[in-house]
Scaffold this active site. Sequence first.
Site, short mmCIF file in Angstrom:
data_model
loop_
_atom_site.label_atom_id
_atom_site.label_comp_id
_atom_site.label_asym_id
_atom_site.label_seq_id
_atom_site.Cartn_x
_atom_site.Cartn_y
_atom_site.Cartn_z
N GLU A 114 26.54 78.99 26.64
CA GLU A 114 26.77 79.24 25.21
C GLU A 114 28.18 78.88 24.74
OE1 GLU A 114 23.30 81.95 26.26
OE2 GLU A 114 25.15 81.28 27.23
N GLU B 234 18.73 84.69 30.47
CA GLU B 234 18.70 86.08 30.00
C GLU B 234 17.29 86.67 30.09
OE1 GLU B 234 22.29 86.18 26.74
OE2 GLU B 234 20.52 84.97 26.24
N GLY C 246 19.31 81.66 26.83
CA GLY C 246 18.25 82.66 26.64
C GLY C 246 17.21 82.64 27.74
N ALA D 194 18.09 78.65 23.76
CA ALA D 194 17.75 78.80 22.35
C ALA D 194 17.39 77.45 21.75
CB ALA D 194 18.93 79.42 21.59
#
Length: 267
Positions: free
Chosen positions: A141, A121, A118, A73
Amino acid sequence: MGTAAVQTTFENILYEIKGPIAYVTLNRPKVMNALNHATWQDLETAFENARDDENVHGVILTGAGDKAFIAGADISELAHVSAVEAEQSSVFGQKVLTLIENLGKPVIAAINGFALGGGCETAMACTIRITTENAKFGQPEVKLGILPGGGGTQRLPRLIGKGRALQLILTGDMISAQEAYRIGLVNEVVPATELITRAEAILKQIFSNAPLAIKFSLQAVNDGMETTVAEGLAMEASFFGLCAGTEDKKEGTAAFLEKRKPQFQGR
């Protein structure tokens, strides 16, 4: 692939169609292709285009530059979001990745560097993951006071098992491409110079098979992962019956018996 490339302009990604393949490239190399809201929106539009374009049979997703696939992110944006905004952001990212996962066409993640948060992911939402030898993977995270919000807590245990997934999520550790391959997070590790060529070769091999059989196979596996085995088997039998009524099945079986290459039409 022999036909001219078609390009569409986005702010944060490159979208190019060459023959039956759409190439989606995260294009924010200065921030290691980090995901901000605008980039998620671009990704959604690009994959909707790929889904709706009948001439696109598969997608290769990669990152610009040689350092990162997607480093995660955009922290400068994340640092200032409220609780409500963070939840909305998570829901939107999950929606985009569900679109990629259920595109109905194969999506190859060509991972050319860091795939963290991310980025990891996004790779997990793809059909097949191939990676360069220098790539790193992780869900860091917890080191930022949050948890994976783009499906990491759900897709990672389904891919590599609960125990390994929890160790990665709770420690925030980064792992090498070789370790990612060993635990089943990625399908193949290849030299950087062969990454896109190998992704194209996998898609070319998939494209040689019956299009409807490919579509139903993708759906049976994806939907079956979310059901009981009994429900999944019933769905498989239904799709098996649907495929058996197609022209492609007639062509495929005839070609096998006649010892020739099948000419599938997708009907």
